[in-house]
Scaffold this active site. Structure first.
Site, PDB file in Angstrom:
ATOM      1  N   ASP A 115      44.213  80.721 -30.976  1.00 12.12           N
ATOM      2  CA  ASP A 115      42.912  81.455 -30.382  1.00 12.12           C
ATOM      3  C   ASP A 115      43.638  82.225 -29.156  1.00 12.12           C
ATOM      4  O   ASP A 115      44.796  82.257 -28.984  1.00 12.12           O
ATOM      5  CB  ASP A 115      41.931  80.476 -29.853  1.00 12.12           C
ATOM      6  CG  ASP A 115      42.829  79.405 -29.002  1.00 12.12           C
ATOM      7  OD1 ASP A 115      43.724  78.790 -29.595  1.00 12.12           O
ATOM      8  OD2 ASP A 115      42.305  79.261 -27.740  1.00 12.12           O
ATOM      9  N   ALA A 120      40.839  78.153 -22.162  1.00 13.83           N
ATOM     10  CA  ALA A 120      40.912  78.818 -20.803  1.00 13.83           C
ATOM     11  C   ALA A 120      40.431  78.448 -19.548  1.00 13.83           C
ATOM     12  O   ALA A 120      39.710  79.355 -18.936  1.00 13.83           O
ATOM     13  CB  ALA A 120      40.754  80.443 -21.361  1.00 13.83           C
ATOM     14  N   CYS A 177      46.328  52.586  -4.371  1.00 14.37           N
ATOM     15  CA  CYS A 177      46.349  52.325  -5.513  1.00 14.37           C
ATOM     16  C   CYS A 177      46.945  50.973  -6.008  1.00 14.37           C
ATOM     17  O   CYS A 177      47.923  50.521  -5.111  1.00 14.37           O
ATOM     18  CB  CYS A 177      47.214  53.248  -6.353  1.00 14.37           C
ATOM     19  SG  CYS A 177      47.348  53.218  -8.065  1.00 14.37           S
ATOM     20  N   CYS A 217      52.636  51.399  -7.639  1.00 11.01           N
ATOM     21  CA  CYS A 217      52.219  51.355  -6.101  1.00 11.01           C
ATOM     22  C   CYS A 217      52.180  50.071  -5.642  1.00 11.01           C
ATOM     23  O   CYS A 217      52.252  49.720  -4.434  1.00 11.01           O
ATOM     24  CB  CYS A 217      50.753  52.022  -6.041  1.00 11.01           C
ATOM     25  SG  CYS A 217      50.710  53.766  -6.420  1.00 11.01           S
ATOM     26  N   CYS A 262      48.200  50.207  -9.057  1.00 12.35           N
ATOM     27  CA  CYS A 262      48.956  50.065 -10.384  1.00 12.35           C
ATOM     28  C   CYS A 262      50.275  49.487 -10.159  1.00 12.35           C
ATOM     29  O   CYS A 262      50.886  49.273  -9.030  1.00 12.35           O
ATOM     30  CB  CYS A 262      49.120  51.546 -10.872  1.00 12.35           C
ATOM     31  SG  CYS A 262      50.259  52.423 -10.096  1.00 12.35           S
ATOM     32  N   ASP A 305      48.774  71.706 -30.786  1.00 12.37           N
ATOM     33  CA  ASP A 305      48.458  72.729 -30.265  1.00 12.37           C
ATOM     34  C   ASP A 305      49.421  74.110 -31.066  1.00 12.37           C
ATOM     35  O   ASP A 305      50.101  73.495 -31.458  1.00 12.37           O
ATOM     36  CB  ASP A 305      48.544  73.216 -28.742  1.00 12.37           C
ATOM     37  CG  ASP A 305      47.459  74.153 -28.298  1.00 12.37           C
ATOM     38  OD1 ASP A 305      47.012  74.859 -28.937  1.00 12.37           O
ATOM     39  OD2 ASP A 305      47.436  74.184 -26.866  1.00 12.37           O
TER      40      ASP A 305
HETATM   41  N1  GUN Z   1      45.607  74.791 -23.742  1.00 10.74           N
HETATM   42  C1  GUN Z   1      45.021  75.065 -22.557  1.00 10.74           C
HETATM   43  N2  GUN Z   1      43.923  75.928 -22.653  1.00 10.74           N
HETATM   44  C2  GUN Z   1      44.045  76.271 -24.097  1.00 10.74           C
HETATM   45  C3  GUN Z   1      43.395  77.367 -24.650  1.00 10.74           C
HETATM   46  O1  GUN Z   1      42.408  77.815 -24.173  1.00 10.74           O
HETATM   47  N3  GUN Z   1      43.655  77.533 -26.288  1.00 10.74           N
HETATM   48  C4  GUN Z   1      44.756  76.471 -26.583  1.00 10.74           C
HETATM   49  N4  GUN Z   1      45.050  76.876 -27.897  1.00 10.74           N
HETATM   50  N5  GUN Z   1      45.421  75.784 -25.992  1.00 10.74           N
HETATM   51  C5  GUN Z   1      45.040  75.627 -24.542  1.00 10.74           C
HETATM   52 ZN    ZN Z   2      49.444  53.697  -8.372  1.00 12.85          ZN
END
Ligand code: GUN
Ligand code: ZN
Length: 491
Positions: A128, A196, A279, A284, A281, A93
């Site tokens: 963004d 978002a 669970c 758990c 796993c 990201d």
């Molecule tokens: N991580 C969670 N939401 C977003 C987003 O809208 N844009 C970016 N770049 N990373 C994110």
């Molecule tokens: Zn578990």
């Protein structure tokens, strides 16, 4: 032409696909979960995510790496794959999330995208603007214009084989989301995150999430891999996959563990409230809730994170199996019972049944009518659309019962589908398993089907033979009603 994503199987809007990630030299099966690696905090080592949890792809934050002198140098000299000890695909990201949190970051799209390339990222992200829900239309439009500039700038960076995300923003304005998606799809970028949505998910606004994703999907082609940015709670995977989301990233497994929260497919539990673990796993089965409550902070966080990740991957496998089997909507239906807000999400999904119908297979194993909501499934809609196109002549008996020779033809009537010629009895979805005690919604849907048929054939004569239940459930009487198109009625 996008040739790095191929869809293999559909169920409703959900699909099993293959995302080819050329720089990593791997193909990732979707829907896929990308565990989030926080460069500062290694709750679970990336190598273990691969070996123990089967992670094929993960996501980390290029901006955080860029901001720390030590990490920047290490990432640049060794490369992300070596740094993390991970052979699969790595998405990065850009710092947009930090931008949304703190209002400012000090890199541009060309700088941070180049950096992501230089540290060996397989899928990079431009800067963004994650516009939150419910802002003014002016703000949403202005920030979307900035996001579009970032996408244009990203197109200008020479990133070699690295794939690049083209995030779709637009806040809660569905027309903006659709336009943003169309614009993103028109670039030469590769993967399409719907951005978002975290504030919507945190507020349990699953119906709004569905509408936002539906809008984005309208602007994208079927060959577009879609990432639901920041979505990692397993309770909503079935719903989001049914909308056509292919990639998810989970920081939730680690963030929730830090707050002693235990993920389940029906919602989140607090460790303090659990007497039993629902669970199997390794965490758990080896521990009781009381034992984990007694651990020191670090051990408790690590164990909860492991459980959280196990249920998260398990649910993703269950969702994929459901797509293969063709019973994804039954799984969405089951998950919708976990919380009223999930039911709102499911009902919102069914508002888009006409879109889901386009990719929903014509034939599947079985249709289980397990709730009133099933009456609005794409299969029912498709059947009604067919009825409206059928050419019918003569005297036709529409009957819940047997064939009757006084008529030119006797059609069957089964709720929620409505009428159909008897020879279709063995074809999906008319082979549906339907409970004896049907809901009002199912009968209303069947009546819709009758109406579609009668309206489309004003010259044919239809008689509906059905059972009336005048009082006790043990006693029923036959009744016949002649059906006329609405326009012909005298009353
Ligand atoms: N991580 C969670 N939401 C977003 C987003 O809208 N844009 C970016 N770049 N990373 C994110
Ligand atoms: Zn578990």
């Amino acid at each position: 032409m996008r040739d790095h994503f191929e869809v293999r199987d559909f169920d409703a809007g959900g699909r099993i696909g293959e995302l080819r990630v050329p720089r990593a030299g791997v193909t990732v099966e979707t829907p896929a979960l990308l565990p989030v690696i926080n460069p500062h905090i290694r709750t679970i080592a990336p190598a273990e995510l691969e070996s123990e949890f089967g992670a094929e792809i993960l996501i980390t934050n290029g901006y955080i790496l860029h901001q720390s002198d030590d990490m920047r140098e290490a990432a640049l000299s060794r490369g992300l794959h070596d740094l993390y000890g991970f052979d699969g695909a790595i998405m990065t990201d850009s710092g947009s999330f930090q931008l949304a949190e703190y209002g400012e970051i000090d890199v541009t799209t060309p700088e941070i995208l180049q950096f992501q390339h230089d540290i060996g990222s397989d899928i990079g992200t431009p800067v963004d603007i994650p516009t939150p829900p419910d802002v003014s239309r002016e703000q949403a439009e202005r920030e979307l214009a900035t996001t579009n500039e970032a996408l244009a700038a990203a197109e200008g960076v020479d990133v070699g084989e690295m794939l690049v995300n083209a995030p779709v923003q637009g806040s809660t304005y569905t027309d903006l989301r659709e336009r943003a998606a169309r614009d993103a799809y028109a670039t030469d970028l590769d993967v399409f995150p719907v951005g978002a949505v975290v504030p919507l998910l945190n507020a349990y606004r699953y119906d709004a999430m569905v509408d936002v994703v539906a809008a984005a999907k309208r602007g994208l082609g079927q060959d577009a891999p879609v990432h639901l940015f920041g979505a990692g709670h397993p309770m909503m995977f079935a719903l989001a996959v049914a909308m056509g989301c292919d990639l998810f990233d989970s920081a939730a497994y680690a963030l929730y563990a830090r707050d002693d929260r235990y993920l389940t497919v029906r919602g989140t539990e607090h460790l303090a409230d659990l007497q039993y673990f629902p669970c199997s796993c390794p965490v758990c089965t080896d521990n009781t809730p009381k034992e984990i409550r007694g651990c020191d902070d670090e051990t408790r966080e690590r164990l909860l994170a492991r459980h959280n990740l196990h249920v998260t991957f398990e649910e993703m496998r269950r969702v994929k199996q459901a797509v293969r089997k063709g019973n994804l909507l039954e799984l969405v239906d089951a998950r919708a019972r976990g919380h009223p807000a999930m039911l709102d999400g499911y009902r919102a999904l069914l508002d888009h049944a006409d879109r889901l119908e386009r990719t929903d297979p014509v034939s599947k194993d079985a249709f289980f009518h397990v709730s009133a909501e099933c009456s609005r499934r794409p299969e029912v809609l498709r059947h009604h659309e067919r009825l409206a196109r059928l050419d019918v002549e003569g005297d036709v008996l529409l009957s819940e019962g047997n064939k009757n020779d006084d008529y030119d033809a006797t059609w069957r009537v089964v709720a929620p589908f409505g009428p159909f010629p008897r020879h279709l009895s063995d074809s999906y979805p008319l082979t549906a398993e339907v409970p004896e005690r049907r809901s009002r919604d199912a009968y209303e849907a069947a009546a819709e089907g009758v109406r579609a048929l009668v309206e489309a054939n004003p010259d044919a004569r239809f008689t509906l033979a059905h059972w009336r239940w005048p009082g006790s459930a043990l006693e029923r009487v036959p009744e016949r009603v002649e059906m006329r198109p609405l326009g012909d009625r005298e009353d």
